[in-house]
Design an enzyme around this catalytic site. Structure first.
Site, PDB file in Angstrom:
ATOM      1  N   HIS A 253       0.819  -1.205   0.000  1.00 24.15           N
ATOM      2  CA  HIS A 253       0.000   0.000   0.000  1.00 24.15           C
ATOM      3  C   HIS A 253       0.855   1.258   0.000  1.00 24.15           C
ATOM      4  O   HIS A 253       0.468   2.280  -0.586  1.00 24.15           O
ATOM      5  CB  HIS A 253      -0.950  -0.008   1.195  1.00 24.15           C
ATOM      6  CG  HIS A 253      -2.092  -0.960   1.027  1.00 24.15           C
ATOM      7  ND1 HIS A 253      -2.973  -1.264   2.044  1.00 24.15           N
ATOM      8  CD2 HIS A 253      -2.491  -1.689  -0.044  1.00 24.15           C
ATOM      9  CE1 HIS A 253      -3.867  -2.130   1.598  1.00 24.15           C
ATOM     10  NE2 HIS A 253      -3.591  -2.410   0.338  1.00 24.15           N
ATOM     11  N   HIS A 389      -3.812  -6.024 -11.078  1.00 27.65           N
ATOM     12  CA  HIS A 389      -2.560  -5.377 -10.700  1.00 27.65           C
ATOM     13  C   HIS A 389      -1.482  -5.587 -11.750  1.00 27.65           C
ATOM     14  O   HIS A 389      -0.802  -4.631 -12.167  1.00 27.65           O
ATOM     15  CB  HIS A 389      -2.060  -5.912  -9.348  1.00 27.65           C
ATOM     16  CG  HIS A 389      -2.795  -5.401  -8.163  1.00 27.65           C
ATOM     17  ND1 HIS A 389      -2.607  -4.135  -7.660  1.00 27.65           N
ATOM     18  CD2 HIS A 389      -3.712  -5.994  -7.361  1.00 27.65           C
ATOM     19  CE1 HIS A 389      -3.366  -3.959  -6.596  1.00 27.65           C
ATOM     20  NE2 HIS A 389      -4.058  -5.071  -6.401  1.00 27.65           N
TER      21      HIS A 389
END
Length: 417
Positions: A253, A389
């Protein structure tokens, strides 16, 4: 895949490999379509016997739109299928919004709760389908915007409510950074499609707030908060491998937010106004450098660990595929912003790692999880649920996309030119 010594290879050298990998990922994504949406695939690309997830269907719809916008016309039907599923099977016609999970065989509701994380992906999928010019996408986006505004946006705290019961009557007494992060991503995309500065303003405000929290914690981002917004640093200490709410700081993150912060900066610059980017560029740098220092080979083996404690010590040492994807994307963003060649070198190093350990050349897609010793593992993730992703990263670097506008709009502009 031809090999080049990492110390001599450049982004230009590896970009064609990443672009080719994007097409290979898209080929794998085609296997996921089922009657009521998109299913969760196993390691070999077969369908697992589990409910259909709203976030998976949205991310596959978005991925299909990106595939279509690269010129692969066979993905038009896949985008339309995803838009159709979001307008029918997943849509709550009684209370509004979208169900979290439905039965793969019957389409019956399995979990009617309304999740901010998944609703962010409804916005993203709808906006990408609009850019791709697909029927029903504009109506889906309009509805998603209304639902998000009515229920999720929390103006007083510059963030989003986490989840609700099916009828919206009960809100979960928890606020999480993961749903905020993906709302930033979605808002940037919606801003690109609609031109409404409200979405860019909110994306920037959420990003600046996150940067303030992280700055006071040596650039480790607090992930979990109670319903009033107080940090919960010990949240899920007894469940450290949770795929969405792990204990501690999540390395990936920090990297993902770094890229998003620079995308906010780029979006502001494209509007042509004078803009002081110093705070967000500094935040992006701090987040990326901290994540790399804490995550890359921190336990002696190559790869990014999943989480650390608040002192940077590894907690979950598993290597998740999405983390190295976001590392490469963040390094690309940092190189684009700063011109610092160390980030270019990191792209090559981490891509070589992905080639060696994560890319499954035999069965398709990427292994979603490796052990600390870089062996295929499934402690946190089962199978290969989506390509989002890896696909975004491969297109970003492989096509040399700008940091703004967002993926679908940038690909559409590239095709027009």
């Amino acid at each position: 895949m031809p090999e080049l010594p990492a110390q001599r290879a450049t982004i230009r050298d590896v970009a064609p490999q990443l672009r080719a990998e994007a097409d290979r990922l898209l080929d794998f994504a085609l296997k996921s379509q089922v009657e009521h949406g998109f299913g969760w695939l196993d390691d070999a690309g077969g369908l697992l016997d589990r409910p259909l997830e709203l976030w998976v269907t949205c991310r596959m719809t978005h991925s299909a739109a990106l595939g279509l916008l690269t010129g692969r016309t066979e993905f038009a039907a896949m985008v339309d299928h995803g838009v159709g599923a979001l307008r029918t099977a997943f849509r709550d016609a009684e209370h509004g919004g979208w169900f979290a999970r439905i039965d793969a065989a019957t389409g019956a509701v399995v979990d009617g709760s309304k999740e901010a994380y998944a609703h962010a992906f409804v916005l993203l999928a709808a906006s990408s389908a609009v850019v791709a010019g697909r029927p029903g996408a504009a109506e889906l986006l309009d509805e998603a915007r209304r639902v998000h505004e009515a229920h999720f946006w929390l103006e007083a705290k510059t963030r989003v409510r986490e989840s609700f019961s099916a009828d919206w009557a009960t809100a979960e007494p928890y606020l999480g950074i993961n749903s905020v992060m993906h709302t930033v991503e979605a808002f940037l995309a919606v801003h690109d499609v609609t031109g409404e500065t409200l979405y860019l303003d909110r994306a920037e405000a959420m990003t600046r707030q996150m940067a303030g929290w992280a700055r006071t914690r040596d650039w480790r981002i607090p992930e979990h908060f109670d319903g009033n917004g107080a940090v919960l640093p010990e949240y899920n200490r007894d469940r450290p491998t949770d795929p969405f709410r792990p204990y501690g700081a999540t390395v990936g993150h920090g990297l993902e937010w770094s890229r998003l912060a620079l995308s906010v900066v780029a979006a502001r610059r494209t509007r042509g106004a004078s803009y002081n980017s110093d705070v967000l560029v500094a935040a992006a740098t701090g987040l990326a450098e901290r994540a790399v220092a804490d995550g890359w080979a921190a336990d002696g083996a190559d790869g990014f660990g999943y989480t650390t404690d608040w002192a940077g010590r590894p907690v979950v040492r598993a290597r998740l595929h999405w983390v190295v994807c976001e590392a490469i994307a963040a390094a690309y963003a940092m190189h684009e912003e700063t011109g610092d060649e160390r980030w270019a070198g990191d792209i090559v190093t981490w891509w070589r790692y992905a080639q060696q350990y994560l890319i499954d050349t035999a069965q398709g897609s990427w292994h979603h999880e490796l052990s600390a010793g870089n062996q295929v593992a499934h402690e946190t993730w089962e199978g290969k649920p989506d390509v989002y992703h890896a696909l975004q990263m491969c297109l970003l670097v492989g096509d040399g996309l700008p940091l703004a506008p967002s993926f679908a709009t940038a690909l559409a502009a590239r095709r027009r030119n």
